[in-house]
Motif scaffolding. Sequence first.
Motif, PDB file in Angstrom:
ATOM      1  N   ILE A   1       1.677   0.567   4.840  1.00  0.00           N
ATOM      2  CA  ILE A   1       2.506   1.738   5.117  1.00  0.00           C
ATOM      3  C   ILE A   1       1.618   2.774   5.779  1.00  0.00           C
ATOM      4  CG2 ILE A   1       3.815   3.621   4.064  1.00  0.00           C
ATOM      5  CD1 ILE A   1       4.827   1.634   1.991  1.00  0.00           C
ATOM      6  N   SER A   2       2.021   3.228   6.948  1.00  0.00           N
ATOM      7  CA  SER A   2       1.144   4.069   7.758  1.00  0.00           C
ATOM      8  C   SER A   2       0.660   5.295   6.994  1.00  0.00           C
ATOM      9  CB  SER A   2       1.851   4.504   9.045  1.00  0.00           C
ATOM     10  OG  SER A   2       2.997   5.255   8.747  1.00  0.00           O
TER      11      SER A   2
ATOM     12  N   ALA B   1       2.138  -6.678   7.520  1.00  0.00           N
ATOM     13  CA  ALA B   1       3.280  -5.942   8.062  1.00  0.00           C
ATOM     14  C   ALA B   1       2.876  -4.481   8.185  1.00  0.00           C
ATOM     15  CB  ALA B   1       4.498  -6.088   7.161  1.00  0.00           C
ATOM     16  N   TYR B   2       3.463  -3.794   9.160  1.00  0.00           N
ATOM     17  CA  TYR B   2       3.071  -2.410   9.416  1.00  0.00           C
ATOM     18  C   TYR B   2       4.295  -1.560   9.738  1.00  0.00           C
ATOM     19  CZ  TYR B   2       1.116   1.693  11.716  1.00  0.00           C
ATOM     20  OH  TYR B   2       0.815   2.983  12.066  1.00  0.00           O
ATOM     21  N   THR B   3       4.299  -0.334   9.200  1.00  0.00           N
ATOM     22  CA  THR B   3       5.407   0.586   9.465  1.00  0.00           C
ATOM     23  C   THR B   3       5.077   1.454  10.665  1.00  0.00           C
ATOM     24  OG1 THR B   3       4.536   2.227   7.886  1.00  0.00           O
ATOM     25  CG2 THR B   3       6.113   0.627   7.051  1.00  0.00           C
TER      26      THR B   3
ATOM     27  N   PHE C   1       0.987   2.862  17.963  1.00  0.00           N
ATOM     28  CA  PHE C   1       0.875   1.783  18.940  1.00  0.00           C
ATOM     29  C   PHE C   1      -0.552   1.242  19.013  1.00  0.00           C
ATOM     30  CE2 PHE C   1       4.606   4.218  20.245  1.00  0.00           C
ATOM     31  CZ  PHE C   1       5.540   3.197  20.249  1.00  0.00           C
ATOM     32  N   LEU C   2      -1.531   2.118  18.807  1.00  0.00           N
ATOM     33  CA  LEU C   2      -2.917   1.654  18.742  1.00  0.00           C
ATOM     34  C   LEU C   2      -3.124   0.751  17.527  1.00  0.00           C
ATOM     35  CD1 LEU C   2      -4.755   4.971  19.681  1.00  0.00           C
ATOM     36  CD2 LEU C   2      -4.505   2.930  21.111  1.00  0.00           C
ATOM     37  N   THR C   3      -2.463   1.088  16.420  1.00  0.00           N
ATOM     38  CA  THR C   3      -2.543   0.232  15.230  1.00  0.00           C
ATOM     39  C   THR C   3      -1.872  -1.103  15.486  1.00  0.00           C
ATOM     40  OG1 THR C   3      -2.566   2.168  13.766  1.00  0.00           O
ATOM     41  CG2 THR C   3      -1.958   0.056  12.777  1.00  0.00           C
ATOM     42  N   GLU C   4      -0.730  -1.082  16.140  1.00  0.00           N
ATOM     43  CA  GLU C   4      -0.066  -2.338  16.507  1.00  0.00           C
ATOM     44  C   GLU C   4      -1.015  -3.225  17.316  1.00  0.00           C
ATOM     45  OE1 GLU C   4       3.657  -2.033  18.506  1.00  0.00           O
ATOM     46  OE2 GLU C   4       4.505  -0.580  17.093  1.00  0.00           O
TER      47      GLU C   4
ATOM     48  N   THR D   1       0.857  -1.182   0.000  1.00  0.00           N
ATOM     49  CA  THR D   1       0.000   0.000   0.000  1.00  0.00           C
ATOM     50  C   THR D   1       0.896   1.236   0.000  1.00  0.00           C
ATOM     51  OG1 THR D   1      -0.106   0.232   2.405  1.00  0.00           O
ATOM     52  CG2 THR D   1      -1.682  -1.288   1.368  1.00  0.00           C
ATOM     53  N   GLY D   2       0.334   2.370  -0.383  1.00  0.00           N
ATOM     54  CA  GLY D   2       1.143   3.584  -0.425  1.00  0.00           C
ATOM     55  C   GLY D   2       2.358   3.424  -1.319  1.00  0.00           C
TER      56      GLY D   2
END
Length: 288
Positions: A74-75, A102-104, A123-126, A7-8
């Motif tokens: 990607i955030s 996976a998350y940035t 951190f909320l997304t994590e 994404t992004g």
Amino acid sequence: MKQILVTGATGELGTTVVETLLKTMKAENISVLTRKEESKTEFEQKGLKAFIGQYSDVESLEKAMDNVNTVLLISSGDQGDRMQEHKNVINTAKKKGVKNIAYTSRSLKDKNTLVNKLMMEHFLTEDYIKESGLKYIIFRNALYMDVLPLFVGKHVFEKGILQPAENGKVAYVLKAEQAEAMANVLMNENFENQTFNFTGSDAFSFYDVASVLTDLSGKEVIYKTIEVEPFKKIMLNNGIPEPMVKKIVDFNLDIKNGQESTVTNELQHYLGRKPKDLKEGLKLLFNL
């Protein structure tokens, strides 16, 4: 075979991730999400599966995740409802049977003492990812060295550096090297609910930045630390909008408090070499 959705994909981070993936993966095994029709065409000409869409458009996310087993989220920027946008991606991944996400995120020492509340959304997304049941890899990335020209300003060689960060240090990393290491992980690692702190090999203060810029340019650059209120006044008088001033101050206070100073060798391991140090990075960024 992995079918990875990036994404992004047209941002600096996404572009380098895709370029690195293409070195060892077949283009047909890479999907990308972009907002721009011209970018979609360019990706398709390279053999990638490209989709027009955005995080706020669930229908476009569903199309992009067809037959995908791994998503790199990607955030999002902080202009809209970032948490809802992230939730849309994670919820859609779960709905479409995606196995891995996976998350940035950001490499920060203590989420409970952050001044910059925008960082809390990482951190909320994590947490939301962990609760989703998807297998995950979280990339906690250090502050990009690429932001230093913005922090120190256009007139750094004439006016020096003025920030309210005292002697706080940051383990800066070039964005391109972060992206390259992330792509290497996506290609080679199984998703086993890991969190990586991708940082530089050392941490540096603005005193160090000033010293390196002096060495590289031959012009004396001095860093002066300043209290928050006078700093705000100077920024506002220079025409910088109040919301942006708050962002700059919050970043500086977290730097001052040591939030950005974590150093690990995890980036070096997945990059396959030592990341560029402050001097090498500033030479590139300031074209010196």
